[in-house]
Design an enzyme around this catalytic site. Structure first.
Site, mmCIF file in Angstrom:
data_model
loop_
_atom_site.group_PDB
_atom_site.id
_atom_site.type_symbol
_atom_site.label_atom_id
_atom_site.label_comp_id
_atom_site.label_asym_id
_atom_site.label_seq_id
_atom_site.Cartn_x
_atom_site.Cartn_y
_atom_site.Cartn_z
ATOM 1 N N HIS A 151 0.851 -1.200 0.000
ATOM 2 C CA HIS A 151 0.000 0.000 0.000
ATOM 3 C C HIS A 151 0.888 1.252 0.000
ATOM 4 O O HIS A 151 0.684 2.177 -0.802
ATOM 5 C CB HIS A 151 -0.893 -0.031 1.239
ATOM 6 C CG HIS A 151 -1.735 1.187 1.450
ATOM 7 N ND1 HIS A 151 -3.106 1.172 1.313
ATOM 8 C CD2 HIS A 151 -1.411 2.468 1.794
ATOM 9 C CE1 HIS A 151 -3.587 2.378 1.553
ATOM 10 N NE2 HIS A 151 -2.571 3.191 1.853
ATOM 11 N N GLU A 152 1.876 1.285 0.891
ATOM 12 C CA GLU A 152 2.773 2.444 0.981
ATOM 13 C C GLU A 152 3.657 2.566 -0.252
ATOM 14 O O GLU A 152 3.968 3.674 -0.703
ATOM 15 C CB GLU A 152 3.631 2.347 2.248
ATOM 16 C CG GLU A 152 2.848 2.460 3.542
ATOM 17 C CD GLU A 152 2.077 3.763 3.649
ATOM 18 O OE1 GLU A 152 2.585 4.801 3.178
ATOM 19 O OE2 GLU A 152 0.952 3.746 4.184
ATOM 20 N N HIS B 178 1.900 4.524 -2.950
ATOM 21 C CA HIS B 178 2.089 5.973 -2.802
ATOM 22 C C HIS B 178 3.473 6.394 -3.313
ATOM 23 O O HIS B 178 3.616 7.356 -4.061
ATOM 24 C CB HIS B 178 1.982 6.374 -1.325
ATOM 25 C CG HIS B 178 0.622 6.235 -0.740
ATOM 26 N ND1 HIS B 178 -0.490 6.811 -1.304
ATOM 27 C CD2 HIS B 178 0.201 5.601 0.388
ATOM 28 C CE1 HIS B 178 -1.552 6.535 -0.539
ATOM 29 N NE2 HIS B 178 -1.156 5.803 0.481
ATOM 30 N N ASP C 248 -5.616 8.851 3.502
ATOM 31 C CA ASP C 248 -5.539 9.083 2.057
ATOM 32 C C ASP C 248 -6.768 9.829 1.537
ATOM 33 O O ASP C 248 -6.662 10.691 0.667
ATOM 34 C CB ASP C 248 -5.395 7.746 1.328
ATOM 35 C CG ASP C 248 -4.108 7.028 1.722
ATOM 36 O OD1 ASP C 248 -3.113 7.713 2.023
ATOM 37 O OD2 ASP C 248 -4.099 5.782 1.733
#
Length: 363
Positions: free
Chosen positions: A68-69, A72, A170
């Site tokens: 997930h990170e 980004h 987010d």
């Protein structure tokens, strides 16, 4: 004490594990081990198998958080943003970025990338379970099906939860990006942060009656939103000013041969808590109250400034922006920066100087 430890690198980004992660790991494993199907592995087999599968599921869950990170970070790197590191910690993962892009469309894409990764992982795993169950009749009753199902559900929930428009999640960044198209960046941040704090309050109330974990998340959201709001206001307000505009030009220095006892009296007389250490015309380091406070009173007559000073000095030229100085102080967790033009110390800039300047600019 170092609270985070590097475990590897991906895409040139250091991956770290915060010490709180080591506490949450067994707790998550215990939750999975004590909950019945389809939310855990209780009574699925032997005790060793139950806790083994629970621990493996927890580790895979945090791998998903890492992905997930990385979602980004991948988009951010494409826009030239430097990623300092990604840290896995108590409440998930955090990408430490040099700065968030100011262009609304860029921030929107970067913020959306994380939840999108979680949703893709969740629906792909869900699809694999459906396909495997259709072609392998006994698959749905296996531990593998249960583990994949748990990971699929959590990733989908994680993706949806992060899209809630509550800053600094987010969804809050997506909200700011949309608002920044219609108002200035500070106003957009303030609105998104206010919404985030309101959401945190409601989450804390719900958590008080139903789930204490929600209170912990609410506290994190509230203070993170407040800090982001403050940081953005400071940065934007200082962008049009240079270090030379806000620094103290009268630099008081000390020599490396001064004793800590002499320095403590010197600090009291001059009312400053940090000084450059200069020998002749050469900068040797910087010494602050923090450097001397752990020296025992009876040792202060023998310990010299050169023994306790910080030799790795953070400096900026007088032409740098005041906003950059604030960012450097925050990243390095320091209270002052020496201003150097060439080999000469031309000023000193403290966090107090910046805050006083900000008060005057925002009145």
């Amino acid at each position: 004490m170092n609270s985070s430890y590097k475990i590897g690198s991906i895409m040139g980004i250091p991956i770290k594990v915060h010490i709180t992660f080591l506490f949450i790991l067994p707790i998550f494993a215990l939750v999975f081990a004590t909950n019945p199907q389809p939310y855990g592995f209780a009574n699925i087999g032997s005790t060793a198998m139950t806790y083994g599968l629970s621990l493996l599921t927890t580790i895979l869950l945090f791998v998903c958080v890492l992905l997930h990170e990385l979602g980004h970070s991948y988009i951010a790197k494409g826009y030239g943003v430097e990623i300092k590191d990604i840290t896995l910690m108590l409440l998930g993962g955090v990408s430490s970025m040099e700065e968030i892009p100011r262009e609304p469309s860029q921030e929107f894409k970067m913020a959306f990338a994380g939840p999108l990764v979680s949703l893709i992982i969740g629906f792909v795993l869900l699809g694999l379970n459906v396909v495997a169950s259709a072609y392998v009749p006994s698959y749905s009753s296996t531990w593998l099906s249960l583990m994949v199902g748990i990971l699929a559900s959590i990733n989908i929930i994680l993706g949806i939860f992060n899209l809630i428009p509550a800053f600094p999640m987010d969804g809050g960044r997506l909200l700011r990006a949309l608002l920044a198209k219609r108002m200035n960046y500070v106003q957009a941040t303030h609105f998104a942060a206010s919404f985030g704090k309101m959401f945190a309050f409601m989450m804390a109330v719900i958590g008080w009656f139903y789930n204490p974990w929600l209170i912990l998340i609410a506290v994190f959201v509230f203070f993170s939103a407040s800090e982001e709001d403050k940081s953005t206001t400071v940065t934007v307000s200082l962008e049009n000013y240079k270090v030379s505009d806000v620094m103290s030009k009268d630099v008081i220095s000390v020599e490396p041969e001064m004793t800590v006892e002499q320095l403590s009296h010197f600090m009291f007389e001059n009312k400053h808590l940090g000084y450059p250490v200069i020998k002749g015309n050469s900068l040797k380091g910087i010494v602050t109250f923090t450097d001397i406070r752990n020296v025992l009173p009876h040792e202060r007559y023998a310990v010299l400034v050169s023994d306790v000073m910080t030799k790795d000095v953070v400096t900026l030229p007088s032409s740098a922006s005041a906003a950059e100085a604030f960012k450097v102080m925050t990243i390095n967790n320091i209270g002052r920066i020496l201003v150097m033009d060439g080999d000469n110390v031309t000023g000193i800039l403290s966090r107090t100087d910046l805050m006083k300047s900000l008060m005057l600019l925002t009145e």
